[in-house]
Design a protein around this motif. Structure first.
Motif, mmCIF file in Angstrom:
data_model
loop_
_atom_site.group_PDB
_atom_site.id
_atom_site.type_symbol
_atom_site.label_atom_id
_atom_site.label_comp_id
_atom_site.label_asym_id
_atom_site.label_seq_id
_atom_site.Cartn_x
_atom_site.Cartn_y
_atom_site.Cartn_z
ATOM 1 N N VAL A 133 -26.518 -55.176 -1.435
ATOM 2 C CA VAL A 133 -26.088 -54.287 -0.352
ATOM 3 C C VAL A 133 -26.903 -54.622 0.899
ATOM 4 C CG1 VAL A 133 -25.876 -51.900 0.415
ATOM 5 C CG2 VAL A 133 -25.410 -52.489 -1.968
ATOM 6 N N LEU A 134 -26.206 -54.954 1.962
ATOM 7 C CA LEU A 134 -26.842 -55.424 3.196
ATOM 8 C C LEU A 134 -27.020 -54.278 4.200
ATOM 9 C CD1 LEU A 134 -25.034 -58.836 3.664
ATOM 10 C CD2 LEU A 134 -27.381 -58.446 3.009
ATOM 11 N N PRO A 135 -27.732 -54.529 5.302
ATOM 12 C CA PRO A 135 -27.864 -53.501 6.346
ATOM 13 C C PRO A 135 -26.519 -53.181 7.000
ATOM 14 C CG PRO A 135 -29.497 -55.247 6.617
ATOM 15 C CD PRO A 135 -28.519 -55.731 5.601
ATOM 16 N N VAL A 185 -22.376 -61.232 -4.726
ATOM 17 C CA VAL A 185 -21.501 -60.633 -3.710
ATOM 18 C C VAL A 185 -22.337 -59.846 -2.709
ATOM 19 C CG1 VAL A 185 -19.896 -58.684 -3.485
ATOM 20 C CG2 VAL A 185 -19.366 -60.569 -5.063
ATOM 21 N N PHE A 186 -22.044 -60.028 -1.427
ATOM 22 C CA PHE A 186 -22.677 -59.199 -0.393
ATOM 23 C C PHE A 186 -21.762 -58.015 -0.103
ATOM 24 C CE2 PHE A 186 -25.182 -62.766 2.017
ATOM 25 C CZ PHE A 186 -25.918 -63.028 0.869
ATOM 26 N N LEU A 187 -22.369 -56.842 0.122
ATOM 27 C CA LEU A 187 -21.577 -55.638 0.389
ATOM 28 C C LEU A 187 -22.117 -54.885 1.598
ATOM 29 C CD1 LEU A 187 -21.253 -54.115 -3.203
ATOM 30 C CD2 LEU A 187 -19.393 -55.131 -1.879
ATOM 31 N N THR A 188 -21.231 -54.219 2.298
ATOM 32 C CA THR A 188 -21.638 -53.282 3.344
ATOM 33 C C THR A 188 -22.236 -52.032 2.691
ATOM 34 O OG1 THR A 188 -20.773 -51.700 4.970
ATOM 35 C CG2 THR A 188 -19.247 -52.440 3.311
ATOM 36 N N PRO A 189 -23.228 -51.411 3.326
ATOM 37 C CA PRO A 189 -23.741 -50.160 2.741
ATOM 38 C C PRO A 189 -22.708 -49.022 2.797
ATOM 39 C CG PRO A 189 -24.764 -50.581 4.877
ATOM 40 C CD PRO A 189 -23.963 -51.802 4.539
ATOM 41 N N THR A 190 -21.643 -49.188 3.606
ATOM 42 C CA THR A 190 -20.628 -48.121 3.670
ATOM 43 C C THR A 190 -19.811 -48.045 2.372
ATOM 44 O OG1 THR A 190 -18.932 -49.532 4.680
ATOM 45 C CG2 THR A 190 -20.402 -48.360 6.175
ATOM 46 N N GLU A 248 -24.163 -46.693 14.610
ATOM 47 C CA GLU A 248 -24.846 -46.777 13.308
ATOM 48 C C GLU A 248 -24.213 -47.760 12.330
ATOM 49 O OE1 GLU A 248 -25.049 -42.667 12.116
ATOM 50 O OE2 GLU A 248 -23.012 -42.659 11.342
ATOM 51 N N VAL A 249 -22.953 -48.167 12.558
ATOM 52 C CA VAL A 249 -22.372 -49.196 11.677
ATOM 53 C C VAL A 249 -21.831 -50.366 12.496
ATOM 54 C CG1 VAL A 249 -21.679 -47.747 9.715
ATOM 55 C CG2 VAL A 249 -20.095 -48.095 11.608
ATOM 56 N N GLY A 250 -21.849 -51.548 11.882
ATOM 57 C CA GLY A 250 -21.326 -52.730 12.566
ATOM 58 C C GLY A 250 -20.196 -53.367 11.784
ATOM 59 N N ARG A 251 -19.604 -52.603 10.859
ATOM 60 C CA ARG A 251 -18.518 -53.159 10.047
ATOM 61 C C ARG A 251 -17.246 -53.183 10.894
ATOM 62 N NH1 ARG A 251 -16.102 -50.538 4.485
ATOM 63 N NH2 ARG A 251 -14.471 -52.112 4.177
ATOM 64 N N MET A 252 -16.608 -54.357 10.973
ATOM 65 C CA MET A 252 -15.469 -54.523 11.896
ATOM 66 C C MET A 252 -14.291 -53.632 11.537
ATOM 67 S SD MET A 252 -15.563 -58.546 12.886
ATOM 68 C CE MET A 252 -15.530 -59.205 11.235
ATOM 69 N N ALA A 282 -24.714 -50.833 22.261
ATOM 70 C CA ALA A 282 -24.763 -51.111 20.815
ATOM 71 C C ALA A 282 -24.713 -52.604 20.492
ATOM 72 C CB ALA A 282 -23.606 -50.391 20.110
ATOM 73 N N ARG A 283 -24.300 -53.413 21.469
ATOM 74 C CA ARG A 283 -23.980 -54.827 21.240
ATOM 75 C C ARG A 283 -25.039 -55.572 20.418
ATOM 76 N NH1 ARG A 283 -24.289 -59.863 23.272
ATOM 77 N NH2 ARG A 283 -22.332 -61.007 23.491
ATOM 78 N N GLU A 284 -26.303 -55.385 20.762
ATOM 79 C CA GLU A 284 -27.369 -56.149 20.105
ATOM 80 C C GLU A 284 -27.487 -55.808 18.625
ATOM 81 O OE1 GLU A 284 -29.198 -58.747 21.196
ATOM 82 O OE2 GLU A 284 -27.697 -58.600 22.796
ATOM 83 N N CYS A 285 -26.942 -54.669 18.219
ATOM 84 C CA CYS A 285 -26.997 -54.287 16.795
ATOM 85 C C CYS A 285 -25.821 -54.859 16.014
ATOM 86 C CB CYS A 285 -26.987 -52.773 16.645
ATOM 87 S SG CYS A 285 -28.414 -52.015 17.386
ATOM 88 N N TYR A 286 -24.846 -55.463 16.699
ATOM 89 C CA TYR A 286 -23.679 -56.005 16.000
ATOM 90 C C TYR A 286 -23.884 -57.483 15.669
ATOM 91 C CZ TYR A 286 -21.131 -51.890 17.852
ATOM 92 O OH TYR A 286 -20.720 -50.636 18.171
ATOM 93 N N HIS A 287 -23.224 -57.912 14.603
ATOM 94 C CA HIS A 287 -23.196 -59.325 14.234
ATOM 95 C C HIS A 287 -22.419 -60.101 15.314
ATOM 96 C CE1 HIS A 287 -22.001 -62.900 11.956
ATOM 97 N NE2 HIS A 287 -22.933 -62.600 11.076
ATOM 98 N N PRO A 288 -22.788 -61.364 15.576
ATOM 99 C CA PRO A 288 -22.070 -62.134 16.616
ATOM 100 C C PRO A 288 -20.549 -62.180 16.411
ATOM 101 C CG PRO A 288 -24.038 -63.308 15.925
ATOM 102 C CD PRO A 288 -23.952 -62.096 15.036
ATOM 103 N N ILE A 289 -20.073 -62.207 15.173
ATOM 104 C CA ILE A 289 -18.619 -62.225 14.944
ATOM 105 C C ILE A 289 -18.004 -60.914 15.422
ATOM 106 C CG2 ILE A 289 -16.801 -62.274 13.170
ATOM 107 C CD1 ILE A 289 -18.584 -64.163 11.550
ATOM 108 N N ALA A 290 -18.694 -59.808 15.138
ATOM 109 C CA ALA A 290 -18.201 -58.495 15.574
ATOM 110 C C ALA A 290 -18.243 -58.405 17.106
ATOM 111 C CB ALA A 290 -19.030 -57.384 14.946
ATOM 112 N N GLN A 291 -19.304 -58.925 17.698
ATOM 113 C CA GLN A 291 -19.380 -58.925 19.173
ATOM 114 C C GLN A 291 -18.164 -59.636 19.764
ATOM 115 O OE1 GLN A 291 -23.103 -60.881 20.089
ATOM 116 N NE2 GLN A 291 -24.361 -59.152 19.398
ATOM 117 N N GLY A 292 -17.839 -60.802 19.183
ATOM 118 C CA GLY A 292 -16.710 -61.580 19.698
ATOM 119 C C GLY A 292 -15.384 -60.849 19.552
#
Ligand code: ZN
Length: 364
Positions: free
Chosen positions: A21-23, A37-42, A310-314, A344-354
């Protein structure tokens, strides 16, 4: 789950199966790295509904990791098969009704994706041309849900025992290989004689939109929830005894089937009774916040801001930002969306930013 997946696909070939479970900034629900497997904490929701995602990532151990699409133009081979397998696992571990809800939520998602791409129907094909296209721009529920519908259609045509036998043979034949859509179709025609006469395989794989023989699930619980959602259009909020057994997936389906915009008083009344804006299940909370945003019910914008920070899940960022910047008469919301993204941008993954920058480029 592993046992059920093995009974569908054959032996698990990777020795270990771990979950990490990732951040909250992890941009996806899950990522099917072999063995871990990597998972979102959500995914941790306080009830069993997160099991659906674990079933999905586990199923990739066969479809995606044993057999891989040759390139992203055949991505549905990974995701359609995996979505199909996920629901077969859910059917065994959570029951047919819950499996039908996940099919129903998927059906909604497919219809919304096709609507979103109405000016770019190439993106609604299973097999598509991605030359010069950023895969993240065309990422949608289409390969998952249209792929699922295609396989479900074949299952209905030939019956479950024959389809299960076909699945096992497919995995055994192509494991540790990369294949494309034509390879799959040739194998299907060779092993299911006459299938091309019963199902328009070309329309399913190369056609745009949703084929006429795709369909919603048939289940009493599904029908009950969607009809309660229809009642909301007439101003009726479900009674407490009607929702007593509902968990995340039931609420998600209910919210997905509400009209996009309603009176503020209805949004407030629904939340006063069921506190959906405070749900620990982000699928429920974000579903409700989408209703609030598209109804321009600004009482909930504090919660929208908190969620986007608080979340960066797309899966959550995309609809919330899109709903803020879409539609007429919302200049104020566009300014808000830009401020929230800047903060919030700096807390998002680059793919999510894009992905969010691409939403702004289209609508702001
Ligand atoms: Zn997947």
């Amino acid at each position: 789950m592993i046992r059920q997946a093995e009974s569908l696909f054959g032996e698990y070939e990777w020795e270990r199966f771990d979950l990490l479970v990732l951040p909250p900034s992890f941009p996806y629900g899950g990522m099917e790295n072999p063995r871990m497997v990597f998972l979102t904490p959500t995914v941790i929701k306080g009830d069993a509904s997160g099991a659906q995602m674990v079933a999905h990532e586990l199923a990739h151990s066969w479809t995606g990791n044993l057999i891989t699409n040759k390139n992203n133009e055949h991505f549905w081979l990974n995701e359609g098969f995996t979505t199909y397998a996920e629901r077969r696992i859910v059917e065994v571990v959570q029951g047919e009704d819950i499996a039908a809800l996940t099919i129903g939520n998927g059906w909604r998602g497919l219809n919304e994706a096709v609507e979103r791409f109405k000016d770019n129907m190439e993106y609604t094909k299973l097999k598509n041309n991605q030359e010069g296209v950023d895969p993240d721009d065309m990422y949608s529920r289409v390969p998952y849900e249209k792929g699922f519908q295609f396989l479900w259609r074949i299952e209905h045509q030939i019956g479950r025992p024959a389809f299960d036998e076909f699945l096992k043979k497919y995995i055994a034949t192509f494991k540790f290989k990369s294949i494309d859509t034509d390879t799959f179709l040739d194998f299907l025609k060779a092993n299911v004689h006459g299938i091309e006469k019963d199902i328009d395989l070309q329309l399913w794989t190369e056609g745009t939109g949703i084929p006429p023989d795709a369909h919603e699930p048939v289940s009493n619980l599904y029908i009950k929830i969607t009809s309660l959602a229809n009642d909301f259009k007439l101003g009726r909020i479900p009674r407490e005894d009607e929702v007593a057994s509902w968990k995340g997936q039931e609420w998600e389906l209910y919210l997905n089937n509400l009209p996009r915009a309603v009176e503020h008083s209805q949004v407030l009344a629904l939340d006063a009774r069921y506190r959906l804006s405070e749900s620990k299940d982000y699928d429920v909370k974000v579903g409700f916040l989408q209703l609030a945003i598209s109804s321009r019910c600004r009482d909930y914008y504090g919660e929208v801001e908190k969620t986007l920070k608080e979340v960066g899940r797309m899966r959550y960022l995309r609809p919330l930002y899109s709903d803020l910047v879409q539609g007429p008469g919302n200049e104020e919301d566009k300014i808000l969306a830009k401020r929230l993204f800047a903060e919030a941008r700096e807390c998002y993954h680059p793919i999510a930013q894009g992905v969010i920058e691409a939403i702004f480029a289209r609508h702001v």
